[in-house]
Design an enzyme around this catalytic site. Structure first.
Site, PDB file in Angstrom:
ATOM      1  N   CYS A   1     -47.517 -21.781-128.583  1.00  6.12           N
ATOM      2  CA  CYS A   1     -47.867 -22.993-128.104  1.00  6.12           C
ATOM      3  C   CYS A   1     -48.556 -23.714-129.452  1.00  6.12           C
ATOM      4  O   CYS A   1     -47.755 -24.708-130.204  1.00  6.12           O
ATOM      5  CB  CYS A   1     -49.002 -22.748-127.222  1.00  6.12           C
TER       6      CYS A   1
ATOM      7  N   HIS B   1     -46.800 -18.810-123.457  1.00  5.87           N
ATOM      8  CA  HIS B   1     -47.966 -17.822-123.981  1.00  5.87           C
ATOM      9  C   HIS B   1     -47.558 -16.470-123.604  1.00  5.87           C
ATOM     10  O   HIS B   1     -47.838 -16.013-122.475  1.00  5.87           O
ATOM     11  CB  HIS B   1     -49.076 -18.236-123.505  1.00  5.87           C
TER      12      HIS B   1
ATOM     13  N   GLU C   1     -48.909 -13.730-124.604  1.00  2.00           N
ATOM     14  CA  GLU C   1     -50.124 -12.870-124.679  1.00  2.00           C
ATOM     15  C   GLU C   1     -50.920 -13.090-123.213  1.00  2.00           C
ATOM     16  O   GLU C   1     -51.891 -12.266-123.060  1.00  2.00           O
ATOM     17  CB  GLU C   1     -50.885 -13.232-125.914  1.00  2.00           C
TER      18      GLU C   1
END
Lengths: 298, 197
Positions: free
Chosen positions: B84, B179, B181
């Site tokens: 990002c 994302h 994560e």
């Protein structure tokens, strides 16, 4: 793009947005010019409102959502996220803010509450919400209503950080106390603090709030901001502290750098020098009981 | 092995957690270090630039003296992952917004990016995304996400969406508009770790 396959406004997306703000400073602004100063200084987001808390306190009367035209102008001016405040329980103000395209709504006790019984049902919205809390029960109740981010209430507009410290220590202490408890014991706690047991269990396992927790209310200097980070805040909201300071531009940069260097006193000493005086402020214990903001919201 | 995660601002702990789990899954070990100041990047064997606010991150990377260290690291061919905001910072060229805010870019990937290419937070979304290196869709979370609107010859496109590139690599650099994560699916972190081990 196959739009039907896209999912908007899920909990993952709302909480995810809040996570992107971690380690950052969110600054209150009332004009596009102030928003530009905040962005230049390195703020991760700005909070649009009609008047900063110190002025709301002085002016008295009913404090409402900011003028949509000003919010729209701020949105056009900066590229960082724009947040804005709605009154507690005022779901129509929140809907208007969502329609304007704000990135997060703050259901804030700094404004005059619209409802003295119920908060906004935040799960109905695509836009994420941040809500204030003074203790674990309040934080988990707001999360249960759909808040994607929590902030300490502190005592806004005072420049006195003591209440923010109290709330952060209160929440952190209550979380530590859950460690090692059986489910049975946590069920008891859940009843006492009027929060859903599943959220209590999740908090106990994570040993932190399940959503991002920022400090707010009374942060006025780089040292204040660093203090809140040391106490476990994920980031900091600064309201009156910047644009009521002698030199807002310098104070804004210094507070951003202080949050990044909160664990380094040598650097903090350097950052804190030559930035002009902080906001004048008022001590919390001199405020008449009926003018205290943090008690709004339960 | 030492893996660094830039920790100036953004969702740092989520990347650290994902790395820990991904390493566990492959039965390999590496040390992970979070980086806020200069002097640590040169010791790292791989680096992650997390999500956050790219304006803030870019400014502080320069102010803290970390930006040049990352450029050096790239010249040595070490793996770098940008998610990002990280994807924006890796790029050579930005859009009008980037110019307007004097955004600092690292300029190590031959890409042109459009910040907030998919809109504001209310337009943020999650979707099943086809990535060329995976055999089934990946649950990708896009938050005020950027898109790559131009790529040099050395850039390999790994996924596209709405006419924009949302995952790409150039040598050992991996850039993602979403994302990985934020989900439990570790396949993207594994793909990145494959570049290291």
């Amino acid at each position: 793009m196959e739009l039907e396959k896209l999912r908007h406004g899920t909990e993952l997306i709302k909480r995810g947005f809040a996570k992107m703000q971690k380690g950052g400073v969110i600054m209150d602004v009332t004009t596009p010019e102030q928003a530009r100063i905040a962005e230049e200084a390195g703020a991760v987001a700005v909070m649009a409102l009609q008047a900063v808390p110190a002025d709301i306190r002085k002016a008295g009367g009913v404090a409402r959502m900011a003028d949509p035209q000003i919010i729209a102008d701020i949105i056009d001016t900066v590229t960082i996220p724009v947040m804005a405040k709605a009154r507690i329980g005022h779901f129509v103000e929140a809907e208007i803010l969502q329609a304007l395209g704000v990135d997060m709504v703050d259901e804030s006790e700094v404004l005059t509450p619209a409802d003295h019984k119920y908060h906004i049902e935040k799960t109905d919205f695509t836009v994420p919400f941040v809500c204030g809390a003074r203790n674990l029960g309040e934080a988990l109740r707001r999360m249960n209503e759909g808040a994607a981010m929590i902030r300490t209430k502190g005592e806004a507009g005072t420049g006195d950080v003591s209440e923010a410290v109290k709330h952060m220590k209160q929440i952190q202490g209550e979380i530590r106390a859950l460690k090692g408890m059986t489910r049975e014991e946590m069920t008891r706690i859940a009843r006492e603090i009027e929060a859903p047991v599943e959220l209590v269990v999740e908090t106990a396992q994570m040993q932190r709030l399940p959503v991002v927790n920022f400090a707010a209310g009374g942060v006025a200097t780089p040292a204040d901001a660093a203090l809140m980070m040391r106490l476990g805040a994920d980031g900091v909201f600064v309201g009156s502290g910047i644009f009521k300071a002698e030199i807002p531009e310098k104070m804004a940069v210094a507070i951003v750098e202080a949050v990044n260097n909160y664990d380094n006193p040598e650097v903090l000493a350097k950052i804190s020098k030559g930035i002009g005086a902080g906001m004048k402020g008022i001590s919390v214990d001199t405020i008449p009981q009926d003018q205290v903001l943090q008690t709004r919201g339960w | 092995m030492l893996i660094g995660v830039i920790a100036i601002q953004g969702d740092v702990s989520e990347h650290v957690d994902a790395l820990v789990r991904a390493l566990e899954e492959r039965g390999q070990s590496a040390d992970i270090v979070t980086i806020k100041h200069k002097g640590i990047v040169p010791d790292c064997d791989a680096l992650i630039l997390p999500g956050g606010e790219s304006t803030t991150l870019g400014r502080l990377l320069i102010r803290e003296g970390i930006a040049d260290e990352i450029r050096q690291m790239h010249l040595l061919g070490k793996p770098i992952l940008g998610t990002c905001a990280g994807l924006i910072l890796l790029a050579k060229e930005g859009d009008e917004q980037v110019r307007k805010t004097h955004q600092h870019l690292l300029g190590i990937m031959d890409t042109k990016v459009n910040r907030n290419a998919f809109g504001r937070q209310r337009e943020s979304f999650e979707t099943g995304l086809e990535l060329t290196f995976l055999d089934s869709p990946y649950k990708a979370v896009f938050i005020r996400a950027p898109g790559i609107v131009g790529c040099g010859e050395d850039v390999t496109i790994l996924a596209k969406m709405d006419g924009m590139v949302v995952a790409a690599e150039q040598g050992n650099i991996l850039a993602l508009a979403f994302h990985p994560e934020l989900t439990d699916d570790l396949r993207v972190h594994q793909y990145f770790l494959d570049k290291l081990f």
